[in-house]
Write an enzyme that holds these catalytic residues in place. Structure first.
Site, PDB file in Angstrom:
ATOM      1  N   LEU A  39      18.883  -9.051  -4.279  1.00 26.38           N
ATOM      2  CA  LEU A  39      18.806  -7.668  -4.761  1.00 26.38           C
ATOM      3  C   LEU A  39      18.240  -6.755  -3.672  1.00 26.38           C
ATOM      4  O   LEU A  39      18.739  -5.666  -3.441  1.00 26.38           O
ATOM      5  CB  LEU A  39      17.948  -7.580  -6.023  1.00 26.38           C
ATOM      6  CG  LEU A  39      17.838  -6.168  -6.607  1.00 26.38           C
ATOM      7  CD1 LEU A  39      19.201  -5.659  -7.052  1.00 26.38           C
ATOM      8  CD2 LEU A  39      16.859  -6.106  -7.776  1.00 26.38           C
ATOM      9  N   LYS A  59       0.121   1.130 -10.031  1.00 24.41           N
ATOM     10  CA  LYS A  59       0.112  -0.307 -10.315  1.00 24.41           C
ATOM     11  C   LYS A  59       0.271  -0.605 -11.804  1.00 24.41           C
ATOM     12  O   LYS A  59      -0.253   0.110 -12.648  1.00 24.41           O
ATOM     13  CB  LYS A  59      -1.197  -0.916  -9.817  1.00 24.41           C
ATOM     14  CG  LYS A  59      -1.314  -0.728  -8.323  1.00 24.41           C
ATOM     15  CD  LYS A  59      -1.562  -1.978  -7.558  1.00 24.41           C
ATOM     16  CE  LYS A  59      -1.220  -1.767  -6.096  1.00 24.41           C
ATOM     17  NZ  LYS A  59      -2.381  -1.561  -5.249  1.00 24.41           N
ATOM     18  N   GLY A  61      -2.311   2.628   9.869  1.00 22.73           N
ATOM     19  CA  GLY A  61      -2.314   1.352  10.595  1.00 22.73           C
ATOM     20  C   GLY A  61      -0.962   0.889  11.069  1.00 22.73           C
ATOM     21  O   GLY A  61      -0.735   0.716  12.255  1.00 22.73           O
ATOM     22  N   SER A  62      -0.026   0.694  10.139  1.00 24.55           N
ATOM     23  CA  SER A  62       1.242   0.123  10.583  1.00 24.55           C
ATOM     24  C   SER A  62       2.192   1.217  11.053  1.00 24.55           C
ATOM     25  O   SER A  62       2.160   2.343  10.556  1.00 24.55           O
ATOM     26  CB  SER A  62       1.889  -0.681   9.460  1.00 24.55           C
ATOM     27  OG  SER A  62       2.089   0.134   8.343  1.00 24.55           O
ATOM     28  N   HIS A 108      -9.269   2.067   3.205  1.00 28.54           N
ATOM     29  CA  HIS A 108      -8.064   2.764   2.749  1.00 28.54           C
ATOM     30  C   HIS A 108      -7.675   2.235   1.378  1.00 28.54           C
ATOM     31  O   HIS A 108      -7.767   1.041   1.108  1.00 28.54           O
ATOM     32  CB  HIS A 108      -6.925   2.533   3.745  1.00 28.54           C
ATOM     33  CG  HIS A 108      -5.582   2.888   3.192  1.00 28.54           C
ATOM     34  ND1 HIS A 108      -5.182   4.187   2.994  1.00 28.54           N
ATOM     35  CD2 HIS A 108      -4.551   2.115   2.762  1.00 28.54           C
ATOM     36  CE1 HIS A 108      -3.971   4.187   2.468  1.00 28.54           C
ATOM     37  NE2 HIS A 108      -3.564   2.946   2.317  1.00 28.54           N
ATOM     38  N   HIS A 142       6.486   6.680   1.185  1.00 30.41           N
ATOM     39  CA  HIS A 142       7.543   5.880   0.562  1.00 30.41           C
ATOM     40  C   HIS A 142       8.841   6.648   0.434  1.00 30.41           C
ATOM     41  O   HIS A 142       9.828   6.130  -0.047  1.00 30.41           O
ATOM     42  CB  HIS A 142       7.096   5.368  -0.815  1.00 30.41           C
ATOM     43  CG  HIS A 142       6.204   4.185  -0.682  1.00 30.41           C
ATOM     44  ND1 HIS A 142       4.891   4.198  -1.064  1.00 30.41           N
ATOM     45  CD2 HIS A 142       6.434   2.965  -0.156  1.00 30.41           C
ATOM     46  CE1 HIS A 142       4.353   3.022  -0.785  1.00 30.41           C
ATOM     47  NE2 HIS A 142       5.260   2.263  -0.239  1.00 30.41           N
TER      48      HIS A 142
HETATM   49  N1  GLN Z   1      -3.113  -0.891   7.175  1.00 25.70           N
HETATM   50  C1  GLN Z   1      -2.041  -1.140   6.263  1.00 25.70           C
HETATM   51  C2  GLN Z   1      -0.772  -0.520   6.793  1.00 25.70           C
HETATM   52  O1  GLN Z   1      -0.810   0.490   7.384  1.00 25.70           O
HETATM   53  C3  GLN Z   1      -2.333  -0.579   4.893  1.00 25.70           C
HETATM   54  C4  GLN Z   1      -1.224  -0.870   3.932  1.00 25.70           C
HETATM   55  C5  GLN Z   1      -1.542  -0.606   2.471  1.00 25.70           C
HETATM   56  O2  GLN Z   1      -2.367   0.171   2.140  1.00 25.70           O
HETATM   57  N2  GLN Z   1      -0.870  -1.240   1.578  1.00 25.70           N
HETATM   58  O3  GLN Z   1       0.300  -1.027   6.620  1.00 25.70           O
HETATM   59 ZN    ZN Z   2      -1.881   2.098   1.462  1.00 23.78          ZN
END
Ligand code: GLN
Ligand code: ZN
Length: 763
Positions: free
Chosen positions: A19, A117, A440-441, A649, A702
């Site tokens: 999927l 969530k 971060g990412s 975070h 997102h």
């Molecule tokens: N440091 C992670 C990132 O930037 C945080 C991800 C998250 O909050 N789910 O991907």
């Molecule tokens: Zn996050």
């Protein structure tokens, strides 16, 4: 007397995440809508046949979804916010609601609905948005098709829907100024369920599973009156399917008197989370109501204790001897990986202890078989395996005791209070006002994923892999400098997700190769399994972080996942309290953080996006959880000097009710996702005065849409009414790994320009 088996929902991602792949191809217009439908049909068909073969009597339908079952329910009820109606194609509109949509040619710019969530799980649902006087309109296409599709294959299914009570409680008003409860719309929504019931009856649906998970949460009298009223109406309908009212994740025993008053046909109880409710259920639930016993854990991966499950069954039978009984998993198997048989690399000793969705249904079949044959020997193997697990040296407590003696009282607090640290840090770091950073990412390109996969398969040497990673870090730093960010990150290219990478460098964890679980939409995670004591095997992030810092004069922020999140996003052992496992993880992280500090890293972020999700559903259980969760974070982070800045975070949860705990973490800076639910969080924060520094997420990562400088400026101006200006940081609302560089660069540039504009305005 008969015993039947039910399933409440099967994972919908497909055995090999078909999927996910199909959705992503569809979004990129690489496959057509009908090709996507074919993939979906195959998954559904496989699931139905599999459950039939396993002897499941009540097989769910309508549990499959292209993105999210709450969003599906909004569509079923015709609750589509007006702005999305500009999109004509229903499927495109559906995905626009989930993911946002931008088309500059047509001047369309739609922000996605909020995502949050699902109770205390790591699954995210889409929050339906309603108008104050929302009207509803039945759209039963999907649920009817699914039922008829299965029927034409000779499989009679029990469609699953979310009940009106939980649907409204999970939804929100688009206008956050409306103060009344969404439950006030109940009178508008119940007739749609009535219409649905009659449509389903006409096509031969005999049972329907109505999920009311909100019954597991704290509810006041007024809310319960709404529930009662709705169900009086629904159960009074003459031509309707039989109703299996389904509850999970917690005890609902406080509602048993209420349940007895309405004319239900069946009630499902989660006996894994709340076995204690059984006794009262047996006395209070009328005997003409079928009990569905959730006795196999839908949320964890350990083999069930079948002996115990069987004793529950026989006990219930003696108490209600004229009655039909249903055995089922505790909740939908959505939260479980699909099939253990695909795991070829797991240590066999550990593999023996596990059970995924398919195996859980097999466990149910076995229980039924024991019941039919009265042959208790059939349980012997299970008993032996459980005994083997409990006595195994693999999960021994040795490290734990040793580690515990290392924890001292002064391990839980920083040396000085935040206001003292803030001054020292400001002097050291010399950052401008409204400092800009990321979470971060950075984008995980095809190349990055390939390099990681090749290295794992042994097709890329460690030397070449390291070289590749260094280049990626270098490129990422160049981009960040070019964009003009103030605090840089290395980009997290070595990580597949936030937890697995850490777990691999810690003792006590095992890993699957195909144990995927849906997190939201097309995103899946592969939670590691904590089977034993956790400790730090080797350095976790030190190499990449210090390498990145060596390339720049700007401060580089080290990035770690926090203890609560590592715990929460793993399948956790159950032979010791969760808090103990969490402290073990915290100690391991503490070592890592101290090493980073020693090597010159001045800012370290410890992500805790899962802290809210671990919160028990009933507030009576909160203080205990929050106390150990906060302690674990502090145990990990408080060993550093005053001058070292600790960030944390959080994202995609309603943080309003845990603000005191968030403050108690005493992180120097918190970045918090709020672009999807700005106003709520702003209003929550305006009620307290947040003492430390804070970065409200200024745009939704997102969504593929690119935020304009103006909208970021306006959001930051709003933030400046709530937080002191010299305490505001500027950052996106979460990590950027799912985006492309084409989206990230312009978005971050706008973000940096916005920060600059504010600095000018303020000076
Ligand atoms: N440091 C992670 C990132 O930037 C945080 C991800 C998250 O909050 N789910 O991907
Ligand atoms: Zn996050």
């Amino acid at each position: 007397m008969s015993v039947s088996l039910a399933n409440l929902g099967f994972p919908r991602i497909g055995d090999n995440r078909e999927l996910k792949k199909a959705l992503e191809n569809f979004w990129q217009r690489k496959i057509s809508e009908s090709e996507l439908n074919v993939v979906a049909y195959k998954i559904k068909l496989n699931n139905w046949f599999l459950q039939k073969e396993l002897g499941i009597n009540y097989i769910p339908s309508n549990d499959f979804t292209f993105y999210d079952h709450v969003l599906d329910m909004a569509i079923l009820l015709g609750a589509i916010p007006k702005k999305f109606l500009v999109i004509e194609n229903p499927l495109d509109r559906y995905f626009a609601m989930a993911r946002g949509f931008q088309n500059s040619d047509k001047n369309i710019d739609l922000v996605a609905l909020e995502m949050t969530k699902w109770f205390d799980t790591n699954y995210h649902y889409i929050v339906p948005e309603l108008d104050e006087f929302q009207t509803f309109k039945l759209n039963a296409t999907k649920i009817m098709h699914d039922f008829l599709d299965a029927k034409s294959l000779g499989i009679n299914t029990r469609p699953v829907i979310i009940g009106p009570f939980s649907f409204l409680l999970l939804a929100k008003f688009s206008d956050s100024k409306i103060e009344k409860s969404t439950l006030t719309l109940l009178d508008n929504i119940v007739p749609i369920y009535e219409e649905l019931f009659s449509a389903l009856t006409q096509i031969g649906v005999d049972w329907i599973q109505i999920d009311e998970p909100c019954l597991s949460c704290d509810l006041d009298y007024t809310k319960l009156q709404y529930f009662e009223k709705a169900y009086h109406k629904l159960t009074a309908i003459i031509s309707r399917p039989k109703i299996m009212l389904t509850t999970y994740f917690s005890s609902v025993e406080v509602h048993f008197d209420l349940f007895a008053k309405i004319n239900l046909d069946g009630i499902h109880l989660d006996l894994i989370r709340a076995e204690e409710q059984l006794e009262l259920a047996l006395t209070k639930i009328p005997t003409n109501v079928i009990l569905s016993l959730g006795i196999i854990d839908g949320r964890n991966i350990w083999k069930g204790n079948l002996n115990h499950a069987y004793s529950i069954l026989t006990y219930v039978i003696t108490k209600r001897n004229s009655q039909n009984i249903i055995l089922a998993p505790s909740c939908s198997l959505l939260h479980s990986p699909i099939n253990l048989n695909y795991e070829e690399k797991l240590d066999l000793k550990i593999k023996k202890w596990l059970s995924f969705a398919v195996q859980k249904l097999e466990e149910l079949s076995l229980l039924k078989n024991v019941f039919l044959t009265k042959n208790l020997d059939l349980l012997k193997e299970n008993v032996e395996i459980l005994a083997n697990r409990n006595n195994s040296s693999l999960n021994s407590q040795i490290i734990s005791l040793e580690e515990q003696t290392k924890i001292k009282d002064n391990f839980f607090n920083r040396n000085s209070p935040h206001e003292v640290r803030e001054k020292i840090q400001k002097e050291k770091l010399k950052l401008p006002d409204y400092p800009t950073t990321t979470i971060g990412s950075f984008p995980q390109t095809e190349q990055v994923r390939k390099a990681r996969a090749n290295w794992r398969n042994g097709n890329l040497s460690s030397e070449n892999y390291n070289h590749f990673m260094q280049q990626e870090i270098q490129k990422c730093l160049n981009k960040q400098e070019e964009i003009g960010l103030d605090v840089l990150v290395h980009g997290e290219f070595e990580r597949n997700d936030m937890v697995e990478f850490f777990a691999e460098n810690l003792n006590g964890f095992a890993f699957t190769t195909n144990g995927w679980v849906q997190s939201f939409g097309s995103r899946c995670v592969k939670p590691p399994i904590i089977y034993g004591d956790v400790s730090r095997k080797s350095a976790l992030t030190v190499e990449w972080t210090t390498y990145a810092q060596s390339l720049t004069h700007k401060p580089l922020k080290g990035m770690l996942t926090g203890p609560v999140t590592i715990l929460q996003w793993s399948f956790c052992r159950e032979d010791q309290p969760k808090s103990e496992t969490c402290f073990q993880i915290a100690l391991a992280l503490r070592e890592e953080i101290l090493e980073l500090e020693k090597l010159g890293i001045k800012i370290i972020q410890v992500d805790e996006p899962a802290i809210r999700e671990g919160l028990p559903l009933q507030s009576k259980d909160w203080p205990n959880y929050l106390s150990w969760a906060v302690q674990a974070f502090k145990l990990a982070t408080s060993g550093v000097k005053d001058e070292t800045q600790i960030h944390t975070h959080m994202c995609y949860s309603s943080f309003g009710d845990i603000l005191p705990a968030i403050i108690a973490l005493d992180a120097d800076v918190i970045s918090i996702e709020m672009s999807r639910s700005q106003l709520e969080l702003f209003s929550d924060f305006s009620k307290i005065s947040y003492p430390n520094e804070i970065g409200p997420g200024v745009y939704d990562i997102h969504s593929p849409r690119i935020p304009s400088k103006e909208e970021i400026v306006s959001l930051l101006k709003k933030a400046a009414h709530i937080f002191a200006k010299n305490k505001i940081w500027v950052n996106p609302d979460c990590g950027l790994k799912t985006r492309s560089w084409n989206e990230v660069e312009p978005a971050l540039k706008n973000m940096v320009s916005a920060a600059k504009e504010l600095r000018c305005n303020d000076s």
